[in-house]
Write a protein that holds these residues in place. Structure first.
Motif, PDB file in Angstrom:
ATOM      1  N   ASN A  22      57.665 -23.513  -6.002  1.00 30.85           N
ATOM      2  CA  ASN A  22      56.272 -23.322  -5.585  1.00 30.85           C
ATOM      3  C   ASN A  22      55.373 -24.370  -6.235  1.00 30.85           C
ATOM      4  OD1 ASN A  22      56.197 -22.433  -8.210  1.00 30.85           O
ATOM      5  ND2 ASN A  22      55.111 -20.554  -7.789  1.00 30.85           N
ATOM      6  N   TRP A  23      55.909 -25.533  -6.531  1.00 32.81           N
ATOM      7  CA  TRP A  23      55.124 -26.555  -7.214  1.00 32.81           C
ATOM      8  C   TRP A  23      54.701 -27.686  -6.290  1.00 32.81           C
ATOM      9  CZ3 TRP A  23      57.689 -31.155  -7.080  1.00 32.81           C
ATOM     10  CH2 TRP A  23      59.068 -31.102  -6.911  1.00 32.81           C
ATOM     11  N   SER A  24      55.051 -27.619  -5.002  1.00 32.72           N
ATOM     12  CA  SER A  24      54.596 -28.649  -4.076  1.00 32.72           C
ATOM     13  C   SER A  24      54.627 -28.110  -2.654  1.00 32.72           C
ATOM     14  CB  SER A  24      55.484 -29.902  -4.171  1.00 32.72           C
ATOM     15  OG  SER A  24      56.764 -29.619  -3.667  1.00 32.72           O
ATOM     16  N   GLY A  25      53.927 -28.815  -1.767  1.00 33.48           N
ATOM     17  CA  GLY A  25      53.964 -28.484  -0.354  1.00 33.48           C
ATOM     18  C   GLY A  25      53.230 -27.206   0.005  1.00 33.48           C
ATOM     19  N   GLY A  26      53.679 -26.600   1.099  1.00 35.79           N
ATOM     20  CA  GLY A  26      53.041 -25.392   1.607  1.00 35.79           C
ATOM     21  C   GLY A  26      53.183 -24.208   0.674  1.00 35.79           C
ATOM     22  N   PHE A  28      53.184 -24.288  -2.604  1.00 36.88           N
ATOM     23  CA  PHE A  28      52.182 -24.409  -3.669  1.00 36.88           C
ATOM     24  C   PHE A  28      50.799 -24.082  -3.140  1.00 36.88           C
ATOM     25  CE2 PHE A  28      49.032 -26.868  -6.082  1.00 36.88           C
ATOM     26  CZ  PHE A  28      49.199 -26.260  -7.310  1.00 36.88           C
ATOM     27  N   LYS A  29      50.507 -24.447  -1.901  1.00 35.32           N
ATOM     28  CA  LYS A  29      49.201 -24.150  -1.312  1.00 35.32           C
ATOM     29  C   LYS A  29      48.985 -22.641  -1.233  1.00 35.32           C
ATOM     30  CE  LYS A  29      45.382 -25.179   0.803  1.00 35.32           C
ATOM     31  NZ  LYS A  29      44.218 -25.276  -0.041  1.00 35.32           N
ATOM     32  N   LYS A  30      50.022 -21.899  -0.844  1.00 36.16           N
ATOM     33  CA  LYS A  30      49.916 -20.434  -0.799  1.00 36.16           C
ATOM     34  C   LYS A  30      49.723 -19.864  -2.201  1.00 36.16           C
ATOM     35  CE  LYS A  30      52.792 -19.946   3.293  1.00 36.16           C
ATOM     36  NZ  LYS A  30      54.096 -19.542   3.802  1.00 36.16           N
ATOM     37  N   TYR A  31      50.472 -20.391  -3.170  1.00 32.99           N
ATOM     38  CA  TYR A  31      50.345 -19.953  -4.561  1.00 32.99           C
ATOM     39  C   TYR A  31      48.944 -20.236  -5.089  1.00 32.99           C
ATOM     40  CZ  TYR A  31      51.011 -20.079  -9.630  1.00 32.99           C
ATOM     41  OH  TYR A  31      50.879 -19.899 -10.976  1.00 32.99           O
ATOM     42  N   GLN A  32      48.428 -21.420  -4.777  1.00 35.81           N
ATOM     43  CA  GLN A  32      47.104 -21.831  -5.233  1.00 35.81           C
ATOM     44  C   GLN A  32      46.018 -20.945  -4.621  1.00 35.81           C
ATOM     45  OE1 GLN A  32      46.004 -25.794  -3.960  1.00 35.81           O
ATOM     46  NE2 GLN A  32      45.121 -26.241  -5.960  1.00 35.81           N
ATOM     47  N   ASP A  33      46.148 -20.636  -3.335  1.00 33.34           N
ATOM     48  CA  ASP A  33      45.171 -19.769  -2.673  1.00 33.34           C
ATOM     49  C   ASP A  33      45.191 -18.357  -3.261  1.00 33.34           C
ATOM     50  OD1 ASP A  33      44.291 -21.807  -1.062  1.00 33.34           O
ATOM     51  OD2 ASP A  33      45.571 -21.248   0.641  1.00 33.34           O
ATOM     52  N   PRO A  62      40.819 -29.359   3.382  1.00 31.26           N
ATOM     53  CA  PRO A  62      42.152 -29.692   3.867  1.00 31.26           C
ATOM     54  C   PRO A  62      42.619 -31.033   3.290  1.00 31.26           C
ATOM     55  CG  PRO A  62      40.532 -30.020   5.595  1.00 31.26           C
ATOM     56  CD  PRO A  62      39.821 -29.389   4.430  1.00 31.26           C
ATOM     57  N   THR A  63      43.911 -31.168   3.125  1.00 32.50           N
ATOM     58  CA  THR A  63      44.474 -32.402   2.602  1.00 32.50           C
ATOM     59  C   THR A  63      44.407 -33.477   3.668  1.00 32.50           C
ATOM     60  OG1 THR A  63      45.980 -31.078   1.295  1.00 32.50           O
ATOM     61  CG2 THR A  63      46.495 -33.396   1.489  1.00 32.50           C
ATOM     62  N   THR A  64      43.833 -34.611   3.327  1.00 25.58           N
ATOM     63  CA  THR A  64      43.730 -35.710   4.282  1.00 25.58           C
ATOM     64  C   THR A  64      44.828 -36.719   4.019  1.00 25.58           C
ATOM     65  OG1 THR A  64      42.199 -36.873   2.829  1.00 25.58           O
ATOM     66  CG2 THR A  64      41.235 -35.451   4.500  1.00 25.58           C
ATOM     67  N   SER A  65      45.073 -37.540   4.985  1.00 31.06           N
ATOM     68  CA  SER A  65      46.109 -38.558   4.868  1.00 31.06           C
ATOM     69  C   SER A  65      45.640 -39.682   3.944  1.00 31.06           C
ATOM     70  CB  SER A  65      46.429 -39.131   6.248  1.00 31.06           C
ATOM     71  OG  SER A  65      47.321 -40.212   6.129  1.00 31.06           O
TER      72      SER A  65
END
Length: 83
Positions: A22-26, A28-33, A62-65
């Protein structure tokens, strides 16, 4: 078969089953939220400690490119363009 976790400056070891990362990607985003939702009523300091705002008032962006941006390296003497 598990993985070995080391703790206490390398003096203790324990074998655990592999959990989902849960330290990267989707994940981690759920964990962070979830962490942000749990702390939405707490205050954080801003502006060199001169002001405070509620943590829940900060908008999630949102994460931008990063494609096409320049990144510096080597004490700021080199730069390269991200592809």
């Amino acid at each position: 078969m598990g993985i070995v976790r080391v703790g206490g400056r390398g003096t203790s070891r324990r074998v655990e089953d592999k959990k989902d990362d849960n330290w990267s990607g989707g994940a981690f985003k759920k964990y962070q939220d979830a962490k942000k939702e749990a702390a939405k009523d707490k205050y954080i300091t801003v502006g060199r400690g001169t002001g405070k705002i509620k943590f829940g008032d900060i908008k999630s962006t949102p994460t931008t490119s990063t494609k096409g941006m320049w990144v510096s390296s080597g004490r700021g003497t080199k730069k390269r363009k991200l592809e």
